[in-house]
Design an enzyme around this catalytic site. Structure first.
Site, PDB file in Angstrom:
ATOM      1  N   ASN A   1      -7.114  -4.239   5.807  1.00  0.00           N
ATOM      2  CA  ASN A   1      -7.640  -3.440   6.915  1.00  0.00           C
ATOM      3  C   ASN A   1      -8.260  -4.332   7.988  1.00  0.00           C
ATOM      4  OD1 ASN A   1      -7.171  -0.531   6.805  1.00  0.00           O
ATOM      5  ND2 ASN A   1      -8.234  -0.592   4.840  1.00  0.00           N
TER       6      ASN A   1
ATOM      7  N   ASP B   1      -4.155  -4.807   1.092  1.00  0.00           N
ATOM      8  CA  ASP B   1      -4.448  -4.163   2.370  1.00  0.00           C
ATOM      9  C   ASP B   1      -5.845  -4.597   2.788  1.00  0.00           C
ATOM     10  OD1 ASP B   1      -5.048  -2.564   4.488  1.00  0.00           O
ATOM     11  OD2 ASP B   1      -4.622  -0.665   3.495  1.00  0.00           O
TER      12      ASP B   1
ATOM     13  N   ASN C   1       0.875  -1.175   0.000  1.00  0.00           N
ATOM     14  CA  ASN C   1       0.000   0.000   0.000  1.00  0.00           C
ATOM     15  C   ASN C   1       0.910   1.221   0.000  1.00  0.00           C
ATOM     16  OD1 ASN C   1      -1.440   2.319   0.871  1.00  0.00           O
ATOM     17  ND2 ASN C   1      -3.072   1.026   1.677  1.00  0.00           N
TER      18      ASN C   1
ATOM     19  N   GLU D   1      -3.918   1.881  -2.971  1.00  0.00           N
ATOM     20  CA  GLU D   1      -3.988   3.325  -2.716  1.00  0.00           C
ATOM     21  C   GLU D   1      -3.063   4.101  -3.646  1.00  0.00           C
ATOM     22  OE1 GLU D   1      -5.395   5.381   0.868  1.00  0.00           O
ATOM     23  OE2 GLU D   1      -4.293   3.852   1.957  1.00  0.00           O
TER      24      GLU D   1
ATOM     25  N   ASP E   1       2.851   4.706   4.974  1.00  0.00           N
ATOM     26  CA  ASP E   1       2.606   4.215   6.338  1.00  0.00           C
ATOM     27  C   ASP E   1       2.534   2.679   6.367  1.00  0.00           C
ATOM     28  OD1 ASP E   1       0.256   4.550   4.876  1.00  0.00           O
ATOM     29  OD2 ASP E   1      -0.784   5.688   6.434  1.00  0.00           O
TER      30      ASP E   1
ATOM     31  N   TYR F   1      -7.884  -3.758  -2.046  1.00  0.00           N
ATOM     32  CA  TYR F   1      -7.801  -2.709  -1.024  1.00  0.00           C
ATOM     33  C   TYR F   1      -9.133  -2.691  -0.298  1.00  0.00           C
ATOM     34  CZ  TYR F   1      -7.521   1.889   1.147  1.00  0.00           C
ATOM     35  OH  TYR F   1      -7.535   2.926   2.061  1.00  0.00           O
TER      36      TYR F   1
END
Length: 272
Positions: free
Chosen positions: A164, A162, A7, A34, A262, A112
């Site tokens: 999450n 990702d 990401n 992203e 990040d 994502y």
DNA sequence: ATGTCCTTGGCTCAAGGA
């Protein structure tokens, strides 16, 4: 074959960091999330010069996924299929699939998954329809349905990106701080397990046990300096793909570099 | 819980998302 997920939190801001990491890590395939760019604005030429084929599924400002591959990318499809009556095509660019052929073919799903915060619940504790958390869970339901379709083919494929999702307490430095967060709520964990229980192997946890392994550190509050991270970037491997797994690692040191994302890259080596 | 970063609009900062 080395396949990485990363990401990058914005292609424009990450050109240099991404380029440097590609040069040294030399992945055969990079699944990017992203990109925060429309397709026309993605700097494909820069990666083509490095020998990568490039496909994107972008949108303005937010989200967006892309695949870089040294091998040809075949049968590229964008977006999760519409799977139920009432489902609308996803207006958010979060899913792209392609096939690469090494010793054998492997289908790559780059995802994502919606963040889902803030969590909004009704009085009886149900996710508010139309809210971000309900969207996350519904998206996972659609992903689950797509996974079932692909599993029926009994061929190697993987779903990486990702998610999450913080799978377990050991995947966060301070798990108690994430209670109630969309990445750590019981409903999210239930959907994660429902996916895994279809028969997937979570690549990293099939090889590395214990706490202290993270893929994301918030920009805020000195999270990186305190190693206050979470592990939310994952590879799920189909049974036929899991048989090919040679290694899975997290490129942690990338987080400490100049102008980092990040997130950091996570990669698998497959016997392909 | 917030010590940040990225994006866009149409600036020189504010807002939304994470």
């Amino acid at each position: 074959m080395k396949i990485a997920t990363f990401n990058i939190n914005g292609i424009k801001a990450r050109i240099n960091a991404l380029s440097d990491w590609l040069d040294e890590a030399q992945p055969d395939v990079a699944l990017l999330q992203e990109i925060k760019s429309v397709d026309e604005a993605f700097p494909s030429e820069m990666f083509e010069e490095k020998g990568y084929n490039v496909v994107t599924h972008g949108q303005k400002s937010f989200n967006g996924v892309a695949i870089l591959s040294k091998l040809p990318l075949e049968d590229v499809t964008r977006g999760l299929p519409i799977l139920a009556d009432g489902d609308e095509a996803d207006e958010q660019a979060r899913w792209i699939e392609a096939t690469v052929v090494g010793k054998q073919a492997v289908r790559l799903c780059n995802l994502y998954l919606p963040n889902g915060n803030p969590v909004e619940l009704t009085e009886d504790g149900q996710p508010v329809p139309g809210g971000k958390y309900a969207y996350k869970l519904r998206w996972m339901e659609r992903m689950h349905a797509r996974a079932q379709q692909l599993l029926a083919e009994e061929a190697p494929f993987l779903m990486a990106g990702d998610y999450n999702i913080i799978p377990q307490a050991e995947d966060a430095k301070r798990p108690q701080a994430w209670e109630g967060d969309a990445a750590y709520r019981p409903e999210s964990h239930a959907m994660w397990r429902k996916l895994l229980n279809l028969g997937f192997t979570e690549a990293f946890r099939s090889r590395t046990f214990g706490a202290g392994h993270y893929s994301f550190w918030d920009y805020q509050a000195g999270a990186w300096n305190r190693d206050d991270g979470i592990r939310i970037d994952h590879f799920l491997l189909s049974p036929q793909c899991a048989d090919l797994l040679l290694d899975c690692q997290i490129d942690k040191e990338v987080r400490g570099r100049e102008k980092p994302s990040d997130h950091v890259p996570v990669w698998v080596e497959l016997d392909l």
